[in-house]
Design an enzyme around this catalytic site. Sequence first.
Site, PDB file in Angstrom:
ATOM      1  N   ASN A 169       0.854  -1.189   0.000  1.00  0.00           N
ATOM      2  CA  ASN A 169       0.000   0.000   0.000  1.00  0.00           C
ATOM      3  C   ASN A 169       0.886   1.235   0.000  1.00  0.00           C
ATOM      4  O   ASN A 169       1.311   1.724   1.047  1.00  0.00           O
ATOM      5  CB  ASN A 169      -0.923  -0.020   1.221  1.00  0.00           C
ATOM      6  CG  ASN A 169      -1.976  -1.102   1.126  1.00  0.00           C
ATOM      7  OD1 ASN A 169      -2.954  -0.965   0.405  1.00  0.00           O
ATOM      8  ND2 ASN A 169      -1.748  -2.203   1.842  1.00  0.00           N
ATOM      9  N   GLU A 170       1.157   1.730  -1.182  1.00  0.00           N
ATOM     10  CA  GLU A 170       2.081   2.841  -1.368  1.00  0.00           C
ATOM     11  C   GLU A 170       1.417   4.170  -0.998  1.00  0.00           C
ATOM     12  O   GLU A 170       0.196   4.240  -0.805  1.00  0.00           O
ATOM     13  CB  GLU A 170       2.555   2.885  -2.825  1.00  0.00           C
ATOM     14  CG  GLU A 170       3.329   1.653  -3.274  1.00  0.00           C
ATOM     15  CD  GLU A 170       4.754   1.600  -2.724  1.00  0.00           C
ATOM     16  OE1 GLU A 170       5.067   2.312  -1.757  1.00  0.00           O
ATOM     17  OE2 GLU A 170       5.566   0.836  -3.272  1.00  0.00           O
ATOM     18  N   PRO A 171       2.208   5.252  -0.876  1.00  0.00           N
ATOM     19  CA  PRO A 171       1.636   6.571  -0.595  1.00  0.00           C
ATOM     20  C   PRO A 171       0.472   6.891  -1.537  1.00  0.00           C
ATOM     21  O   PRO A 171       0.556   6.655  -2.745  1.00  0.00           O
ATOM     22  CB  PRO A 171       2.815   7.516  -0.818  1.00  0.00           C
ATOM     23  CG  PRO A 171       4.008   6.691  -0.438  1.00  0.00           C
ATOM     24  CD  PRO A 171       3.689   5.300  -0.926  1.00  0.00           C
ATOM     25  N   SER A 173      -2.547   5.555  -0.835  1.00  0.00           N
ATOM     26  CA  SER A 173      -3.547   4.513  -0.591  1.00  0.00           C
ATOM     27  C   SER A 173      -4.631   5.011   0.353  1.00  0.00           C
ATOM     28  O   SER A 173      -4.356   5.720   1.322  1.00  0.00           O
ATOM     29  CB  SER A 173      -2.872   3.269   0.008  1.00  0.00           C
ATOM     30  OG  SER A 173      -1.975   2.684  -0.919  1.00  0.00           O
ATOM     31  N   THR A 188      10.444   1.961  -3.392  1.00  0.00           N
ATOM     32  CA  THR A 188      10.185   0.559  -3.067  1.00  0.00           C
ATOM     33  C   THR A 188      10.937  -0.353  -4.024  1.00  0.00           C
ATOM     34  O   THR A 188      11.524  -1.370  -3.612  1.00  0.00           O
ATOM     35  CB  THR A 188       8.678   0.271  -3.138  1.00  0.00           C
ATOM     36  OG1 THR A 188       8.001   1.104  -2.197  1.00  0.00           O
ATOM     37  CG2 THR A 188       8.375  -1.181  -2.833  1.00  0.00           C
TER      38      THR A 188
END
Length: 637
Positions: A169-171, A173, A188
């Site tokens: 869940n990347e920035p 999300s 990442t």
Amino acid sequence: MIKESINFKEAGKFEETRFEKIHNVIFDSSKEASILVAQEIANIIQRKEELNEPCVLGLATGSSPVKVYEELVRLHKEEGLSFANVVTFNLDEYYPMDKNNIQSYYHFMHEHLFNHVNIHPQNINIPDGRISIEDLQQYCIDYEMKIKAYGGLDFQLLGIGRTGHIGFNEPGSHVNSATRSITLDHLTRIDAASSFLGIDNVPRKAITMGIGTVRNARRIVLLGWGISKAEIIKSTIEGEISSQVPATYLQQHNNTTFVLDTEASSELTRVKTPWLVKSVIWTEELKLKAIAGLSELTKKPFLKLTDKDYNDNGMSSLLTEEGTAYDLNIKMFNKMQQTITGWPGGKPNADDTYRPERATPERKRIIIFSPHPDDDVISMGGTFDRLVEQGHDVHIAYQTSGNIAVSNEEALKFAEISMALNKDSDAAENIIKFLKNKKTNDIDSLEVRKLKGFIRRSESLAATRYLGLPDSNVNFLDLPFYETGTVKKNNLGEADIEIMCDIIERIKPHQIYAAGDLADPHGTHKVCLDSLFEALKRVKHHSYMKNCWVWLYRGAWHEWESYQIEMAVPMSPDQVLKKRHAIFYHQSQKDGVMFQGDDSREFWVRVEDRNRLTAEKYHALGLADYSAIEAFRRYYF
């Protein structure tokens, strides 16, 4: 350091955590912490078994949970922990990704856990990286519904990425996001690059459980290890909830604990500036830490700090104990001044009362342990040069071959040269054939690994000769834990420790230098340091070890904080250039380094910048203005 159980406590309800919004506990080592986390998981499994109910676990991958899985396997094999009632759902998987790929999380989970316990195969759920793009959306919905059909997750194990991602869940999300496909953040992918032998091989997408899915778990434990996680851990625990740091959503969960080691916790207010949180005992190290931080905050050298500076920044209790700022400033200035020496092996015929090293014996036997074949010159090339020039008996010990860091293209070049010189060389012919036909997941053949190791050896010898060290004083230990042919290494073994003990017993050193840098992106530095610490335990009873001092340097990623430095070795502009040239001999590592983390600078550039910055920090504290400084911290065993 703080030692606690991992029992949940509500954050903000007791004095130590008034800055913190998520309960967290700190341990001296990740191994100790991992054992306790594994025990909590085991207790949940057994409690659910007694109720004749399935135990639904959400599991993570990456380096953080490896020791947890090792302990769970031990509990199964040695203490009878059964996984017959366990159902697992993994957080994520790269997309696309074949499950037989050694980089897949399917492979990871079976290698570290599932192949070693009695879990039913039908109870294992890992996102399928082979699903077609047309079926992907429905697949994610079905994965989500299957979790709900089991009543949700009893326990969710998490790591944290440097972007603040949990799972993938990347920035950006959303707090209520469910299982879905996602595009990976560049940072990442950089962090994963070492495992994939280069960022170009890292997938750009993944399948991940959502934030909402994770937050529905009844219990969440997040693991945070190492200095590289310290900033994001602070932002997550003490910052405001933000989609730009998805892990901050865990502040809204009523049963979450962050389990940290000392380095990952180092930026937390109660660790970095504990005097702002509670009453403290002002040890000498804490005084220096506080005053160095105050100097940096106020942009004033030590000797210009005032009573008001101390009082305005929560340090009035220190002045109460010490008297005036004037006296305290001079005391701390002298303490920092005394760390500086141009004689890292000790200055002969000098009063060493206030010097970091002893004057005697004048000619010391010294071992410099280098995890990879270039860490010696990268991290302490100037000090290495000084020790040789000043007549000490210096021995270099390269702990690993470093063969995995040599690119296939570099190895092919050398193999073709060898073939040109000897047309009948079967070894060169086999290597050329292997490299030209090598597939992404192929592990290097033994011949290729030997060639890559020889390339690193020849570069090391060129550098040590340049610095005036005889070949007889250069030792290639080739510790067995490293020799897997892959990024993933074996655990430290008895053979590794015996090799370390042997060289210490043979040389009987007065000084040992070793890499204390645990931010190495593929873990070799830590294993090498552990091998030294274990060897020291075994040999310290010998009489010659009573006169041995151990100095730790840091690698290319981080430097000691100014208050931690106990020996600072300044370098002149000429010595900086000499160190640079020594690094240049490691030609296979000069351009397009395979394992450089998220820093695109070449090693020689970043280390010069780091050494210059250390000198600038010393100057900002009011000390002499040097071109560069290499820094060391003493280890007591």
